[in-house]
Write an enzyme that holds these catalytic residues in place. Sequence first.
Site, PDB file in Angstrom:
ATOM      1  N   PHE A 197      30.161  49.501  54.678  1.00 16.52           N
ATOM      2  CA  PHE A 197      29.592  48.393  53.911  1.00 16.52           C
ATOM      3  C   PHE A 197      30.570  47.249  53.678  1.00 16.52           C
ATOM      4  CE2 PHE A 197      31.844  50.020  50.537  1.00 16.52           C
ATOM      5  CZ  PHE A 197      31.201  50.473  49.395  1.00 16.52           C
ATOM      6  N   GLU A 198      30.005  46.132  53.217  1.00 18.90           N
ATOM      7  CA  GLU A 198      30.704  44.840  53.114  1.00 18.90           C
ATOM      8  C   GLU A 198      31.215  44.390  54.478  1.00 18.90           C
ATOM      9  OE1 GLU A 198      32.965  43.794  49.800  1.00 18.90           O
ATOM     10  OE2 GLU A 198      31.973  45.161  48.443  1.00 18.90           O
ATOM     11  N   GLY A 199      30.457  44.750  55.516  1.00 17.90           N
ATOM     12  CA  GLY A 199      30.835  44.433  56.894  1.00 17.90           C
ATOM     13  C   GLY A 199      31.550  45.616  57.514  1.00 17.90           C
TER      14      GLY A 199
END
Length: 558
Positions: free
Chosen positions: A389-391
């Site tokens: 997550f968050e890229g």
Amino acid sequence: MTENLSFAKSLFLGRVPEDEIFPFPELREDERESLPVLLESLRKFLGEKVDAVRIDREKTVPEEVRRGLGELGILGMTFPEEFGGFGMSQTAFCRVCEELATTCASTGIFVGGHSSIGSKALVLYGTKEQKEKFLPKLATGEWVACYALTEPEAGSDAMSMRTTARLSDDKTHYVLNGSKQWITNGAWADVFTIFARVEGEGADGRIGCLILTKDMEGLVVGKNEDKLGLRGSCTTSLTFEDVRVPVENLVGRVGEGFKIALDVLTYGRMSLGASCIGAARRMIREAALHAAQRKQFGRPIAEFEMIQEKLWRMAMGVYVLESAVYLTSGLCDGGAEDFQMESAVCKTYGSEALWDVINDAVQTVGGNGYMTEYPYERFLRDARINLIFEGTNEIQRLLIATLGLQEVRRAVRRASKGAETSGAGGKTAALSKPHAALRDEAGVVAEFAEVLAKKSEALVQRLGKEIREREILQERFADMLIDLYCLSATLSRVTRSVEQKGEKEAADEILIAKTFAREARHRFLRNAAALDEHDDESRLNVARRVVDAADYPWSHVR
């Protein structure tokens, strides 16, 4: 004219602007007394109120915990004081994220989803009126915030989002339609930071950032997702069915939404790296205690070299990660305008370092690591999402390479026009600021930067735009930058330690820097060589055969 680039971008051009990272950043003077008090209050609260095992089992962070964090001031600690916050630094927030992660990742992600990304667009880009309306209640925890960018068809490719916001004919509101998924704090949120394609008045589908509140008709919150880890956190979908959003809830201008989304994630990735420090520290503590107490063959297993090697490796990984995270937060607090690449390093290196630490901890404690009565398996489950997550870490590597190679491309164009070059491929001056005990390691940094600049310039000139499709080459550039940035941060931090404590007292830290430099050099040179000589196409052909077969195609069983 030479541009004022971030430290990491400068490395791609063969420059090491050491004045930016030496001396290693210190905590803000006004926080040297207030932050320890806040951390002590937080530790007491975590010890008395946060039952991580229960949170994991019951799949929720209790309301009293969420409310209590607001009462402590944790949820608004980085908000400006005039809007109900403490006005504390990013470094202080990273320390809080680190502390939360030593106890309960689900509680930590609630705070991160609220403060680090959910409210950050308002803090960074909100008008005075927007801040006055939303931040005071968000600071106390009376309201909870979330951040909504990901969609079913738009994950890493956020620009393909389909959620739309149509400006009404009377220009008083936007009509929002679409959906978002995997939204942290979704069911708890009172305030939603939403990104959508804006239609009407010549917007042409440009992205805007909108603030929704839970009382808006047409906002539908989905069920809480059942997850591998972070089970106590709240993760939901959001659906928008003709939601009327007042135009005054637009943050920034139409067309600035994607930049706002990325800027918010830059802060989130930095604090995620800090959370990885806290979880890793807890795993080291648990593994070391077990190794000292567990006896085999008549003595503690801590006396066996292979166990000691694991503990050494765990400690070195955390030290390097701490150095990278708190250098980056220091750059942020010091007024740096661009730390996007540096934060991507914190997220990527941090999530992978934590995964390695947990793996070594589980191996150190043996069968106990597999049992639910001990914390290891929960930490392992909770940590896996950090690489996604968050890229995803793959996207982080492409981001690092893309931003760095863009600067190289600009430098090449300037040089071809006879303009002043920014130094791509040029000889790097020796570093002067690392302590004398680290002279050889300072030379490695200079060597790394020179090689990175020459290799990147050569590949840009040879491949041109084709390099955008060569992801494995970009991955190698990113890994070279990660090693170079982490080593630079470590040398800065160890230099400070030596100057404060002397070489004898800082001997362990000097050893960490020297060992990391040696290992990083091997990785760096291997990646550099593979930019020119590799078998990428052959390996990719194997992958294509797997895709075509939708199976493992070489099984001896038929």
